[in-house]
Design a protein around this motif. Structure first.
Motif, PDB file in Angstrom:
ATOM      1  N   TYR A   1      -6.566  -1.254  -8.367  1.00  0.00           N
ATOM      2  CA  TYR A   1      -7.832  -1.298  -7.631  1.00  0.00           C
ATOM      3  C   TYR A   1      -7.956  -0.194  -6.581  1.00  0.00           C
ATOM      4  CZ  TYR A   1      -5.384  -3.463  -3.726  1.00  0.00           C
ATOM      5  OH  TYR A   1      -4.526  -3.689  -2.698  1.00  0.00           O
ATOM      6  N   TYR A   2      -6.816   0.319  -6.114  1.00  0.00           N
ATOM      7  CA  TYR A   2      -6.911   1.345  -5.066  1.00  0.00           C
ATOM      8  C   TYR A   2      -6.836   2.774  -5.617  1.00  0.00           C
ATOM      9  CZ  TYR A   2      -1.900   0.351  -5.415  1.00  0.00           C
ATOM     10  OH  TYR A   2      -0.647   0.099  -5.885  1.00  0.00           O
TER      11      TYR A   2
ATOM     12  N   ARG B   1       0.838  -1.219   0.000  1.00  0.00           N
ATOM     13  CA  ARG B   1       0.000   0.000   0.000  1.00  0.00           C
ATOM     14  C   ARG B   1       0.859   1.249   0.000  1.00  0.00           C
ATOM     15  NH1 ARG B   1      -3.341  -2.589   3.595  1.00  0.00           N
ATOM     16  NH2 ARG B   1      -2.464  -1.407   5.337  1.00  0.00           N
TER      17      ARG B   1
ATOM     18  N   GLY C   1      -0.734   0.328 -10.832  1.00  0.00           N
ATOM     19  CA  GLY C   1      -0.957   0.800  -9.463  1.00  0.00           C
ATOM     20  C   GLY C   1      -0.086   1.981  -9.091  1.00  0.00           C
TER      21      GLY C   1
END
Ligand code: ATP
Length: 234
Positions: free
Chosen positions: A103-104, A77, A151
């Motif tokens: 996805y984040y 993260r 990402g």
């Protein structure tokens, strides 16, 4: 500015020590190669950096934070991506795989990233509706790479990207790395293929779990002792 600072790191499996006193730095946006033969400890080192294996001693600083006790999920993260082939889901389409990689991110950020990836990799765009399982092994690796880029990580760890790739795909991968040079994330690339030194900012030679050389690719090229000892080159 350093994105990754590894200091006096040791580690291994159970009671088997593999890594001893490893110290190295990756600066923001740099492409750094960890060069070593089979069994030198490259995979063990990458897994310890991303937290899949515990560090026995030493520190792993990422973006200024000491992450050595953080679980892998928290390191990811924070912007660390560990590239493995397992990351591609064969039954999903290429586009679905790419979107999973972001996805984040918000919907608009994700679409922007997708456009950038499709511009660089028209093959993925042309086949975006096809199942990832329909790609060749080499193409699947490229998809895994693209998925990691989606990402927007700050550091991508790549474990022997050239393994099992045909020379033409190795060149494709090198070309892709070139497009991200300086404008993209930092890369830490564990390899035994010295082709990956082309354009690298720094190289560390790993043998028997220790760093035996630290310098630029040009310095390595000039070091006949290291070249002869580890790569059989003169
Ligand atoms: P390769 O190119 O073969 O993957 P590598 O440089 O990545 O080489 P590692 O896989 O990190 O090397 O292996 C370093 C040492 O750790 C080797 O002696 C290996 O036998 C040992 N090792 C690797 N995985 C394990 C494991 N799961 N359990 C115990 N020992 C392991």
């Amino acid at each position: 500015m350093a994105i990754l600072e590894v200091a006096a790191l040791s580690g291994g499996y159970g009671t088997l020590q593999v890594l001893s006193d490893i110290t190295f730095v990756v600066d923001q946006g740099q492409q750094v190669v960890l060069l070593g033969a089979n069994g030198a400890g490259k995979t063990t080192l990458l897994k310890t950096v991303v937290g899949l294996l515990p560090a026995w001693q030493g520190h792993v600083k990422f973006g200024g934070d000491d992450v050595v006790h953080w679980p892998t999920s928290r390191r990811v993260r924070a912007g660390m991506a560990f590239l493995s082939e397992i990351g591609v889901i064969a039954t999903l389409s290429i586009e679905e795989n790419l979107k999973l990689g972001a996805y984040y991110l918000s919907g608009s950020q994700s679409r922007q990233q997708l456009d950038r990836i499709y511009q660089q990799l028209p093959l993925l765009k042309a086949r975006r509706k096809q199942a990832a399982g329909s790609l060749s092994g080499g193409q699947r690796k490229i998809l895994g790479f693209a998925k990691a880029l989606m990402g927007q990580p700050r550091l991508i760890l790549m474990d022997e990207p050239s393994s099992g790739l045909a020379p033409v795909m190795v060149n494709e991968l090198l070309g892709l790395l070139e497009t991200y040079r300086r404008t993209g994330p930092a890369f830490l690339i564990a390899e035994q293929n010295i082709k990956f030194l082309q354009g690298a900012d720094h190289v560390y030679v790993l043998d028997n779990g220790r760093v035996h050389f630290d310098g630029s690719p040009e310095e390595l090229d000039a070091d006949t002792h290291i070249k002869a000892a580890y790569f059989g080159l003169t």
